[in-house]
Design a protein around this motif. Structure first.
Motif, PDB file in Angstrom:
ATOM      1  N   ALA A 179       0.838  -1.202   0.000  1.00 35.76           N
ATOM      2  CA  ALA A 179       0.000   0.000   0.000  1.00 35.76           C
ATOM      3  C   ALA A 179       0.878   1.260   0.000  1.00 35.76           C
ATOM      4  N   GLY A 180       2.044   1.190   0.649  1.00 38.27           N
ATOM      5  CA  GLY A 180       2.940   2.344   0.707  1.00 38.27           C
ATOM      6  C   GLY A 180       3.460   2.734  -0.673  1.00 38.27           C
ATOM      7  N   GLN A 181       3.647   1.747  -1.533  1.00 35.74           N
ATOM      8  CA  GLN A 181       4.116   2.029  -2.892  1.00 35.74           C
ATOM      9  C   GLN A 181       3.041   2.759  -3.698  1.00 35.74           C
ATOM     10  N   LEU A 182       1.812   2.367  -3.456  1.00 35.29           N
ATOM     11  CA  LEU A 182       0.720   3.046  -4.160  1.00 35.29           C
ATOM     12  C   LEU A 182       0.680   4.518  -3.735  1.00 35.29           C
ATOM     13  N   LEU A 183       0.911   4.750  -2.456  1.00 36.73           N
ATOM     14  CA  LEU A 183       0.956   6.135  -1.970  1.00 36.73           C
ATOM     15  C   LEU A 183       2.115   6.898  -2.605  1.00 36.73           C
ATOM     16  N   HIS A 184       3.234   6.210  -2.772  1.00 36.69           N
ATOM     17  CA  HIS A 184       4.392   6.846  -3.410  1.00 36.69           C
ATOM     18  C   HIS A 184       4.028   7.360  -4.800  1.00 36.69           C
ATOM     19  N   TRP A 185       3.352   6.502  -5.588  1.00 33.61           N
ATOM     20  CA  TRP A 185       3.003   6.914  -6.960  1.00 33.61           C
ATOM     21  C   TRP A 185       1.918   7.978  -6.943  1.00 33.61           C
ATOM     22  N   GLN A 186       1.070   7.921  -5.937  1.00 33.14           N
ATOM     23  CA  GLN A 186       0.046   8.950  -5.799  1.00 33.14           C
ATOM     24  C   GLN A 186       0.712  10.306  -5.551  1.00 33.14           C
ATOM     25  N   LYS A 187       1.709  10.292  -4.698  1.00 32.23           N
ATOM     26  CA  LYS A 187       2.444  11.534  -4.383  1.00 32.23           C
ATOM     27  C   LYS A 187       3.086  12.076  -5.678  1.00 32.23           C
ATOM     28  N   GLU A 188       3.657  11.162  -6.452  1.00 33.31           N
ATOM     29  CA  GLU A 188       4.261  11.562  -7.737  1.00 33.31           C
ATOM     30  C   GLU A 188       3.215  12.218  -8.641  1.00 33.31           C
ATOM     31  N   ALA A 189       2.018  11.630  -8.641  1.00 40.06           N
ATOM     32  CA  ALA A 189       0.961  12.179  -9.500  1.00 40.06           C
ATOM     33  C   ALA A 189       0.562  13.573  -9.026  1.00 40.06           C
ATOM     34  N   VAL A 190       0.501  13.751  -7.713  1.00 39.59           N
ATOM     35  CA  VAL A 190       0.129  15.065  -7.158  1.00 39.59           C
ATOM     36  C   VAL A 190       1.181  16.099  -7.549  1.00 39.59           C
ATOM     37  N   MET A 191       2.445  15.712  -7.447  1.00 41.59           N
ATOM     38  CA  MET A 191       3.521  16.664  -7.763  1.00 41.59           C
ATOM     39  C   MET A 191       3.466  17.092  -9.229  1.00 41.59           C
ATOM     40  N   ARG A 192       2.952  16.209 -10.074  1.00 34.02           N
ATOM     41  CA  ARG A 192       2.938  16.495 -11.506  1.00 34.02           C
ATOM     42  C   ARG A 192       1.709  17.294 -11.949  1.00 34.02           C
ATOM     43  N   ALA A 193       0.687  17.312 -11.109  1.00 34.93           N
ATOM     44  CA  ALA A 193      -0.541  18.022 -11.508  1.00 34.93           C
ATOM     45  C   ALA A 193      -0.306  19.527 -11.402  1.00 34.93           C
ATOM     46  N   ASP A 194      -0.820  20.297 -12.360  1.00 36.83           N
ATOM     47  CA  ASP A 194      -0.645  21.749 -12.224  1.00 36.83           C
ATOM     48  C   ASP A 194      -1.646  22.278 -11.180  1.00 36.83           C
ATOM     49  N   ASP A 195      -1.494  23.545 -10.802  1.00 35.11           N
ATOM     50  CA  ASP A 195      -2.282  24.085  -9.694  1.00 35.11           C
ATOM     51  C   ASP A 195      -3.780  23.912  -9.914  1.00 35.11           C
ATOM     52  N   GLN A 196      -4.206  24.220 -11.124  1.00 31.06           N
ATOM     53  CA  GLN A 196      -5.645  24.151 -11.399  1.00 31.06           C
ATOM     54  C   GLN A 196      -6.136  22.700 -11.284  1.00 31.06           C
ATOM     55  N   ALA A 197      -5.348  21.774 -11.871  1.00 28.70           N
ATOM     56  CA  ALA A 197      -5.748  20.359 -11.829  1.00 28.70           C
ATOM     57  C   ALA A 197      -5.803  19.874 -10.380  1.00 28.70           C
ATOM     58  N   LEU A 198      -4.851  20.346  -9.609  1.00 25.89           N
ATOM     59  CA  LEU A 198      -4.790  19.933  -8.205  1.00 25.89           C
ATOM     60  C   LEU A 198      -6.018  20.442  -7.438  1.00 25.89           C
ATOM     61  N   TRP A 199      -6.355  21.682  -7.670  1.00 26.71           N
ATOM     62  CA  TRP A 199      -7.519  22.266  -6.988  1.00 26.71           C
ATOM     63  C   TRP A 199      -8.808  21.559  -7.430  1.00 26.71           C
ATOM     64  N   ASP A 200      -8.922  21.313  -8.735  1.00 22.44           N
ATOM     65  CA  ASP A 200     -10.120  20.623  -9.237  1.00 22.44           C
ATOM     66  C   ASP A 200     -10.233  19.240  -8.599  1.00 22.44           C
ATOM     67  N   TRP A 201      -9.090  18.583  -8.474  1.00 18.88           N
ATOM     68  CA  TRP A 201      -9.079  17.236  -7.880  1.00 18.88           C
ATOM     69  C   TRP A 201      -9.484  17.303  -6.409  1.00 18.88           C
ATOM     70  N   LEU A 202      -8.912  18.268  -5.690  1.00 22.12           N
ATOM     71  CA  LEU A 202      -9.234  18.389  -4.260  1.00 22.12           C
ATOM     72  C   LEU A 202     -10.710  18.674  -4.051  1.00 22.12           C
ATOM     73  N   THR A 203     -11.247  19.507  -4.901  1.00 22.94           N
ATOM     74  CA  THR A 203     -12.622  19.939  -4.686  1.00 22.94           C
ATOM     75  C   THR A 203     -13.634  18.955  -5.261  1.00 22.94           C
ATOM     76  N   SER A 204     -13.164  17.959  -5.988  1.00 22.38           N
ATOM     77  CA  SER A 204     -14.120  16.973  -6.503  1.00 22.38           C
ATOM     78  C   SER A 204     -14.267  15.815  -5.516  1.00 22.38           C
ATOM     79  N   HIS A 205     -13.636  15.941  -4.369  1.00 21.73           N
ATOM     80  CA  HIS A 205     -13.753  14.885  -3.360  1.00 21.73           C
ATOM     81  C   HIS A 205     -14.325  15.425  -2.062  1.00 21.73           C
ATOM     82  N   GLU A 206     -14.917  14.519  -1.354  1.00 16.99           N
ATOM     83  CA  GLU A 206     -15.474  14.876  -0.054  1.00 16.99           C
ATOM     84  C   GLU A 206     -14.806  13.947   0.949  1.00 16.99           C
ATOM     85  N   PRO A 207     -13.644  14.331   1.430  1.00 12.48           N
ATOM     86  CA  PRO A 207     -12.855  13.359   2.192  1.00 12.48           C
ATOM     87  C   PRO A 207     -13.410  12.983   3.556  1.00 12.48           C
ATOM     88  N   GLY A 208     -14.210  13.806   4.160  1.00 13.49           N
ATOM     89  CA  GLY A 208     -14.671  13.370   5.484  1.00 13.49           C
ATOM     90  C   GLY A 208     -15.954  14.034   5.926  1.00 13.49           C
TER      91      GLY A 208
END
Ligand code: GLU
Length: 479
Positions: free
Chosen positions: A314-343
């Protein structure tokens, strides 16, 4: 385009899990690599376990991952329908062919009889296989059994003195002795088709050239090759990939941190992260850094598919997720954050004002792996009441009340940048390094690790910073 055609043939018995998706991905990558086609087919002949209700979700998950199919539901390539329960008339035609050729016979053995025979064979140290009780019933015997109301299965005759050989795309040359296989059932007594019959017939009819699938199917392959030979149909090349297992070597399950694609989506994993990880589970890439899906396809090679089980972490999946986050531009990152309801219905956008969005994304990007992390930072940095962790309180206490008096005084000097403010506080309180930054971090964020202070400074604004410094000082007064 080459004639390479691969496929994904899920049985719609639930949501897609990582193991299914990896199989789909390997086939998709191979089709892409060869500039061929990827086909989707639903294998729902087991009516008890399959439900059409799962099909839209499976298609949706595949699309989300970018595993598009050139042929299948919604993309007729001349071989429709792509749902096996709608192809029963086709399979019947092939049963008839085998019947006419005398390649099959009705078998009236009961489950109980078969079980006893198997037991006896195992006890004698022999591999269990059908003993041939019904292989030579006369027409009159068959009629008599039918007249008793017995419903037969249909068995395929396997030549006893022969063998099946094939080149497995992953495991190399394979040889199976027919005498170990024994006559096998291709249609159950309730009239439903055995999975490997319809699977083999459809692969041949749909022009599938290459099949990558889990090694749990290896024992089916010689049977499928025999069937296709008897039907005069062309078998695909088969490759059996090693299984996906947890860290303890047991089949991958929830307790290893495995989840359905649906769950990963809900948690906020990005498709490219899932793809980057799964493509490497059981397939070796020379380049161990991030690859775009097209690059994963270009560098995909059958000879890089491993034969030993692939361990999911599971830790490796998180590693690649982190890589994906680093690669997303600001707008994509914000759109991604706001399309989820984490809690609990809480949403990041409810905490971050429109004019703060850019500063927020800047500040938290390095500290976010999943949307729930962003929500955490939104609360910590922009929430009304600061919440100090025990570690943060300890830092604040160690710094002492005078430190915060100095910090509050320096705030009145209107520093545009954190650097200028920190320098002024350092000089006033005669501290530097950790002794300066840690209490400031603890006061501003309530924690001792987190986003860069300079970025926080821009995001939080002097009023909120003043509140936080006062709250930190209040902790000391309360002691
Ligand atoms: N429907 C089969 C399964 O889901 C497909 C097996 C295969 O890929 O040949 O296991």
């Amino acid at each position: 385009m080459t004639d390479t055609k691969t496929r994904f043939a899920p049985s719609p018995t639930g949501n897609l899990h990582l193991g299914n998706i990896r199989t789909a991905l390997f086939n998709w990558l191979l089709a892409r690599r060869m500039h061929g086609r990827f086909l989707l087919r639903f294998e729902d002949t087991d009516l008890e376990r399959s439900a059409a209700a799962f099909e839209p979700g499976i298609q949706d998950d595949l699309r989300w991952l970018g595993l598009d199919w050139q042929e299948g539901p919604g993309a007729d390539g001349g071989n429709a329908p792509y749902r096996q329960s709608e192809r029963l008339h086709i399979y019947q035609g092939y049963y008839d062919v085998l019947e006419r050729a005398g390649q099959v016979y009705p078998c009236f053995c009961s489950q109980q009889e078969l079980k006893l025979a198997r037991k006896a064979q195992l006890a004698a140290g022999r591999p269990p296989r059908y003993g041939g009780t019904c292989a030579h019933l006369s027409a009159a015997q068959i009629d008599a059994k039918r007249a008793q109301g017995l419903l037969p299965t249909l068995r395929f005759r396997v030549p006893d003195d022969s063998y099946v050989e094939f080149d497995d795309l992953v495991r190399g040359r394979q040889r199976f002795e027919c005498r170990d296989i024994g006559d096998f059932v291709i249609r159950r007594s309730d009239g439903t088709a055995a999975f490997f019959f319809t699977n083999a017939v459809d692969d041949a009819l749909m022009g599938i050239t290459d099949v990558l699938r889990g090694e749990d199917h290896l024992a089916n392959t010689p049977r499928q090759i025999l069937l296709l030979q008897a039907l005069g149909l062309t078998a695909p090349r088969y490759g059996h990939t090693a299984m996906l297992v947890g860290a303890d070597g047991a089949p991958l399950s929830k307790r290893h941190g495995s989840r359905s694609v649906r769950e990963l989506r809900q948690e906020g994993y990005m498709p490219a992260a899932v793809i980057n990880y799964l493509a490497r589970l059981g397939h070796h890439y020379e380049h161990d850094g991030w690859l775009q899906p097209e690059q994963l396809a270009e560098q995909f090679a059958l000879e890089h598919l491993g034969r030993s089980p692939a361990h999911f972490e599971a830790g490796q999946l998180l590693h690649w997720q982190k890589e994906a986050v680093m690669r997303a531009d600001d707008q994509a990152l914000w759109d991604w954050l706001t399309s989820h309801e984490p809690g609990d219905g809480a949403r990041v956008e409810a905490m971050v004002a429109a004019q703060q969005v850019s500063a927020f994304v800047h500040a938290v990007r390095d500290n976010v792996t999943l949307p729930s992390d962003a929500l955490h930072w939104a609360h910590a940095l922009l929430g009304r009441e600061p919440v100090f962790s025990d570690d943060a309180k300890a830092e604040i206490r160690a710094a002492g009340a005078a430190f915060f008096e100095h910090a509050l005084n320096c705030l009145t000097e209107q520093h545009d940048e954190f650097k200028g403010f920190a320098k002024a506080v350092g000089a006033a309180a005669s501290v530097k390094g950790k002794g300066l930054f840690m209490p400031l971090r603890a006061a501003l964020t309530g924690e001792i690790h987190g986003p860069e202070m300079a970025k926080l400074w821009v995001l939080m604004g002097s009023e909120r910073i003043r509140d936080r410094l006062q709250a930190a000082r209040a902790i000391l007064c309360a002691v």
